[in-house]
Design a protein around this motif. Structure first.
Motif, short mmCIF file in Angstrom:
data_model
loop_
_atom_site.label_atom_id
_atom_site.label_comp_id
_atom_site.label_asym_id
_atom_site.label_seq_id
_atom_site.Cartn_x
_atom_site.Cartn_y
_atom_site.Cartn_z
N PHE A 1 -9.68 27.24 -8.23
CA PHE A 1 -9.24 28.52 -7.69
C PHE A 1 -9.33 29.63 -8.74
O PHE A 1 -9.68 30.76 -8.43
N ALA A 2 -9.02 29.31 -9.98
CA ALA A 2 -8.99 30.31 -11.04
C ALA A 2 -10.36 30.92 -11.31
O ALA A 2 -10.45 32.07 -11.74
N VAL A 3 -11.44 30.18 -11.07
CA VAL A 3 -12.79 30.69 -11.36
C VAL A 3 -13.48 31.27 -10.13
O VAL A 3 -14.51 31.93 -10.26
N ALA A 4 -12.95 31.03 -8.95
CA ALA A 4 -13.60 31.48 -7.72
C ALA A 4 -13.28 32.95 -7.47
O ALA A 4 -12.11 33.34 -7.44
N SER A 5 -14.31 33.74 -7.27
CA SER A 5 -14.10 35.17 -7.06
C SER A 5 -13.50 35.47 -5.68
O SER A 5 -12.85 36.49 -5.50
N ASP A 6 -13.72 34.61 -4.74
CA ASP A 6 -13.23 34.85 -3.38
C ASP A 6 -12.16 33.84 -2.97
O ASP A 6 -12.12 33.37 -1.86
N ARG A 7 -11.27 33.54 -3.93
CA ARG A 7 -10.19 32.59 -3.62
C ARG A 7 -9.24 33.19 -2.59
O ARG A 7 -9.10 34.41 -2.50
N ARG B 1 -21.38 7.64 -18.34
CA ARG B 1 -20.55 7.51 -19.55
C ARG B 1 -19.47 8.59 -19.63
O ARG B 1 -19.29 9.25 -20.65
N LYS B 2 -18.76 8.77 -18.52
CA LYS B 2 -17.65 9.71 -18.42
C LYS B 2 -16.40 8.91 -18.09
O LYS B 2 -16.49 7.82 -17.54
N THR B 3 -15.25 9.50 -18.37
CA THR B 3 -14.05 8.82 -17.92
C THR B 3 -13.95 8.98 -16.40
O THR B 3 -14.46 9.96 -15.83
N PHE B 4 -13.29 8.03 -15.78
CA PHE B 4 -13.08 8.11 -14.34
C PHE B 4 -12.35 9.40 -13.99
O PHE B 4 -12.71 10.11 -13.05
N GLU B 5 -11.31 9.73 -14.76
CA GLU B 5 -10.48 10.91 -14.48
C GLU B 5 -11.30 12.19 -14.59
O GLU B 5 -11.16 13.10 -13.76
N ASP B 6 -12.15 12.30 -15.62
CA ASP B 6 -12.96 13.51 -15.76
C ASP B 6 -13.96 13.64 -14.62
O ASP B 6 -14.18 14.74 -14.09
N HIS B 7 -14.58 12.54 -14.24
CA HIS B 7 -15.56 12.60 -13.15
C HIS B 7 -14.86 12.93 -11.82
O HIS B 7 -15.35 13.77 -11.06
N LEU B 8 -13.73 12.31 -11.57
CA LEU B 8 -12.97 12.62 -10.36
C LEU B 8 -12.56 14.09 -10.35
O LEU B 8 -12.68 14.77 -9.32
N THR B 9 -12.10 14.60 -11.47
CA THR B 9 -11.70 16.00 -11.55
C THR B 9 -12.89 16.90 -11.21
O THR B 9 -12.76 17.86 -10.45
N HIS B 10 -14.06 16.57 -11.76
CA HIS B 10 -15.27 17.35 -11.45
C HIS B 10 -15.54 17.33 -9.95
O HIS B 10 -15.82 18.37 -9.33
N LEU B 11 -15.46 16.17 -9.33
CA LEU B 11 -15.75 16.08 -7.90
C LEU B 11 -14.73 16.83 -7.05
O LEU B 11 -15.08 17.41 -6.01
N LEU B 12 -13.48 16.87 -7.50
CA LEU B 12 -12.47 17.64 -6.77
C LEU B 12 -12.72 19.14 -6.91
O LEU B 12 -12.57 19.89 -5.94
N VAL B 13 -13.10 19.58 -8.09
CA VAL B 13 -13.48 21.00 -8.27
C VAL B 13 -14.67 21.31 -7.36
O VAL B 13 -14.67 22.32 -6.64
N HIS B 14 -15.67 20.45 -7.39
CA HIS B 14 -16.87 20.61 -6.56
C HIS B 14 -16.49 20.70 -5.07
O HIS B 14 -16.94 21.60 -4.35
N GLY C 1 -22.23 26.69 -12.35
CA GLY C 1 -21.61 27.54 -13.37
C GLY C 1 -20.11 27.63 -13.20
O GLY C 1 -19.35 27.58 -14.18
N LEU C 2 -19.66 27.76 -11.96
CA LEU C 2 -18.22 27.80 -11.69
C LEU C 2 -17.57 26.46 -12.01
O LEU C 2 -16.45 26.42 -12.56
N GLU C 3 -18.24 25.37 -11.68
CA GLU C 3 -17.71 24.05 -11.99
C GLU C 3 -17.53 23.88 -13.49
O GLU C 3 -16.47 23.44 -13.96
N VAL C 4 -18.56 24.24 -14.25
CA VAL C 4 -18.51 24.11 -15.71
C VAL C 4 -17.37 24.95 -16.28
O VAL C 4 -16.60 24.50 -17.13
N LYS C 5 -17.23 26.18 -15.78
CA LYS C 5 -16.17 27.09 -16.25
C LYS C 5 -14.78 26.52 -15.91
O LYS C 5 -13.87 26.54 -16.75
N ALA C 6 -14.61 26.04 -14.70
CA ALA C 6 -13.33 25.46 -14.28
C ALA C 6 -12.97 24.26 -15.14
O ALA C 6 -11.84 24.13 -15.62
N LEU C 7 -13.93 23.36 -15.32
CA LEU C 7 -13.69 22.15 -16.10
C LEU C 7 -13.40 22.48 -17.56
O LEU C 7 -12.50 21.89 -18.17
N ALA C 8 -14.14 23.43 -18.13
CA ALA C 8 -13.90 23.82 -19.52
C ALA C 8 -12.48 24.36 -19.70
O ALA C 8 -11.84 24.12 -20.72
N SER C 9 -11.97 25.04 -18.68
CA SER C 9 -10.62 25.62 -18.77
C SER C 9 -9.54 24.55 -18.87
O SER C 9 -8.42 24.85 -19.29
#
Length: 164
Positions: free
Chosen positions: A36-42, A110-123, A144-152
Protein backbone atom coordinates in the motif's frame (compact mmCIF):
# COMPACT_ATOMS: atom_id res chain seq x y z
CA UNK A 1 3.58 12.73 5.59
CA UNK A 2 2.39 9.66 3.69
CA UNK A 3 -1.12 8.50 4.48
CA UNK A 4 -1.33 4.78 5.02
CA UNK A 5 -4.26 2.61 4.04
CA UNK A 6 -6.21 1.05 6.88
CA UNK A 7 -7.00 -2.58 6.20
CA UNK A 8 -8.27 -5.76 7.77
CA UNK A 9 -7.33 -9.30 6.77
CA UNK A 10 -9.80 -12.16 6.68
CA UNK A 11 -7.33 -15.05 6.90
CA UNK A 12 -8.21 -18.68 6.26
CA UNK A 13 -5.76 -21.59 6.33
CA UNK A 14 -7.18 -24.58 4.48
CA UNK A 15 -4.22 -26.76 3.60
CA UNK A 16 -0.45 -26.86 3.45
CA UNK A 17 2.14 -26.77 6.23
CA UNK A 18 1.66 -23.10 7.07
CA UNK A 19 2.89 -21.61 10.34
CA UNK A 20 0.31 -20.75 12.96
CA UNK A 21 -2.33 -18.20 12.05
CA UNK A 22 -0.89 -15.35 14.16
CA UNK A 23 2.50 -15.62 12.44
CA UNK A 24 0.93 -15.72 8.98
CA UNK A 25 -1.31 -12.76 9.80
CA UNK A 26 1.71 -10.71 10.96
CA UNK A 27 3.67 -11.57 7.80
CA UNK A 28 0.69 -10.64 5.60
CA UNK A 29 0.16 -7.33 7.45
CA UNK A 30 3.78 -6.39 6.89
CA UNK A 31 3.61 -7.29 3.17
CA UNK A 32 0.31 -5.51 2.57
CA UNK A 33 1.38 -2.36 4.42
CA UNK A 34 4.54 -2.21 2.29
CA UNK A 35 2.54 -2.68 -0.93
CA UNK A 36 0.00 0.00 0.00
CA UNK A 37 2.83 2.41 0.85
CA UNK A 38 4.27 2.28 -2.70
CA UNK A 39 1.01 2.23 -4.66
CA UNK A 40 0.05 5.61 -6.05
CA UNK A 41 -3.64 4.73 -6.24
CA UNK A 42 -4.07 3.03 -2.87
CA UNK A 43 -7.54 3.12 -1.35
CA UNK A 44 -8.42 6.11 0.81
CA UNK A 45 -11.05 4.18 2.76
CA UNK A 46 -10.59 1.17 5.03
CA UNK A 47 -10.58 -2.10 3.11
CA UNK A 48 -10.69 -5.83 3.79
CA UNK A 49 -8.48 -8.37 2.06
CA UNK A 50 -9.46 -12.03 2.08
CA UNK A 51 -6.36 -14.22 2.23
CA UNK A 52 -6.52 -17.97 1.67
CA UNK A 53 -3.44 -20.00 2.52
CA UNK A 54 -3.94 -23.36 0.90
CA UNK A 55 -2.06 -26.21 -0.76
CA UNK A 56 -1.37 -27.03 -4.40
CA UNK A 57 -4.60 -29.04 -4.71
CA UNK A 58 -6.68 -26.14 -3.41
CA UNK A 59 -5.11 -23.53 -5.66
CA UNK A 60 -5.24 -25.90 -8.63
CA UNK A 61 -9.02 -26.12 -8.20
CA UNK A 62 -9.31 -22.32 -8.02
CA UNK A 63 -7.05 -21.89 -11.04
CA UNK A 64 -9.09 -24.46 -12.99
CA UNK A 65 -12.49 -23.07 -11.99
CA UNK A 66 -11.72 -19.35 -12.40
CA UNK A 67 -8.96 -19.21 -15.01
CA UNK A 68 -9.45 -22.48 -16.97
CA UNK A 69 -5.86 -23.51 -16.12
CA UNK A 70 -5.81 -26.97 -14.59
CA UNK A 71 -2.54 -26.66 -12.70
CA UNK A 72 -1.29 -25.24 -9.44
CA UNK A 73 0.26 -21.78 -9.30
CA UNK A 74 1.91 -19.76 -6.56
CA UNK A 75 -0.60 -16.93 -6.07
CA UNK A 76 -4.01 -15.94 -7.42
CA UNK A 77 -5.70 -12.58 -6.99
CA UNK A 78 -9.37 -11.79 -7.49
CA UNK A 79 -10.23 -8.08 -7.22
CA UNK A 80 -13.63 -7.35 -5.69
CA UNK A 81 -16.07 -5.22 -7.67
CA UNK A 82 -16.72 -1.73 -6.35
CA UNK A 83 -20.15 -1.72 -4.71
CA UNK A 84 -21.02 1.68 -3.24
CA UNK A 85 -22.99 1.86 -0.03
CA UNK A 86 -22.00 -1.48 1.49
CA UNK A 87 -21.92 -1.38 5.29
CA UNK A 88 -18.58 -2.03 6.97
CA UNK A 89 -15.21 -2.38 5.34
CA UNK A 90 -14.96 -2.26 1.58
CA UNK A 91 -13.83 -5.64 0.19
CA UNK A 92 -10.68 -5.14 -1.88
CA UNK A 93 -10.51 -8.73 -3.09
CA UNK A 94 -9.21 -12.22 -2.48
CA UNK A 95 -5.68 -13.57 -2.59
CA UNK A 96 -4.90 -17.30 -2.52
CA UNK A 97 -1.42 -18.77 -2.05
CA UNK A 98 -0.25 -22.39 -2.43
CA UNK A 99 2.19 -23.68 0.18
CA UNK A 100 3.98 -26.37 -1.83
CA UNK A 101 4.55 -24.13 -4.86
CA UNK A 102 5.86 -21.28 -2.70
CA UNK A 103 8.19 -23.66 -0.84
CA UNK A 104 9.49 -25.23 -4.07
CA UNK A 105 10.07 -21.86 -5.76
CA UNK A 106 11.82 -20.45 -2.68
CA UNK A 107 14.19 -23.42 -2.62
CA UNK A 108 14.84 -23.25 -6.38
CA UNK A 109 15.51 -19.50 -6.19
CA UNK A 110 17.58 -19.80 -3.00
CA UNK A 111 15.30 -17.45 -1.04
CA UNK A 112 13.81 -17.88 2.37
CA UNK A 113 10.24 -19.11 2.38
CA UNK A 114 9.17 -15.98 4.30
CA UNK A 115 10.80 -13.58 1.83
CA UNK A 116 9.30 -15.35 -1.17
CA UNK A 117 5.85 -15.47 0.45
CA UNK A 118 6.11 -11.78 1.30
CA UNK A 119 6.96 -11.02 -2.34
CA UNK A 120 3.96 -13.00 -3.56
CA UNK A 121 1.65 -11.22 -1.12
CA UNK A 122 2.92 -7.82 -2.30
CA UNK A 123 2.44 -9.02 -5.89
CA UNK A 124 -1.08 -10.24 -5.16
CA UNK A 125 -2.11 -7.01 -3.45
CA UNK A 126 -0.81 -4.92 -6.34
CA UNK A 127 -3.06 -7.00 -8.62
CA UNK A 128 -6.01 -6.15 -6.37
CA UNK A 129 -5.11 -2.48 -6.83
CA UNK A 130 -5.26 -2.86 -10.61
CA UNK A 131 -1.60 -3.37 -11.50
CA UNK A 132 -0.77 -6.06 -14.05
CA UNK A 133 2.15 -7.57 -15.92
CA UNK A 134 0.65 -8.78 -19.18
CA UNK A 135 2.42 -6.08 -21.21
CA UNK A 136 6.12 -5.32 -20.80
CA UNK A 137 5.50 -1.68 -19.83
CA UNK A 138 2.98 -2.78 -17.18
CA UNK A 139 5.37 -5.45 -15.90
CA UNK A 140 8.15 -2.89 -15.45
CA UNK A 141 5.89 -0.66 -13.37
CA UNK A 142 4.55 -3.52 -11.26
CA UNK A 143 7.96 -5.10 -10.69
CA UNK A 144 9.40 -1.70 -9.76
CA UNK A 145 6.70 -1.26 -7.12
CA UNK A 146 7.33 -4.78 -5.80
CA UNK A 147 11.08 -4.12 -5.50
CA UNK A 148 10.43 -0.79 -3.74
CA UNK A 149 7.90 -2.32 -1.32
CA UNK A 150 10.17 -5.24 -0.48
CA UNK A 151 13.23 -3.00 -0.02
CA UNK A 152 11.24 -0.91 2.47
CA UNK A 153 10.99 -3.98 4.71
CA UNK A 154 14.51 -5.26 4.16
CA UNK A 155 13.91 -7.87 1.45
CA UNK A 156 16.28 -8.03 -1.53
CA UNK A 157 15.20 -7.45 -5.11
CA UNK A 158 13.52 -10.74 -6.12
CA UNK A 159 14.25 -10.10 -9.80
CA UNK A 160 17.98 -9.30 -9.58
CA UNK A 161 19.21 -12.85 -10.24
CA UNK A 162 16.67 -13.35 -13.02
CA UNK A 163 18.17 -10.48 -15.02
CA UNK A 164 21.66 -12.02 -15.04
Amino acid sequence: MTKTTAFAIDLAIEGGAWDEEDAMDALARRAFAAAFAVASDRPRDEVEISLLLTDDAGIRALNRDWRAKDKPTNVLSFPAPMVPGLPGLRPLGDIAVAYETVAREAEEERKTFEDHLTHLLVHGLLHLLGYDHELEAEAEIMEGLEVKALASIGIADPYRDMAA
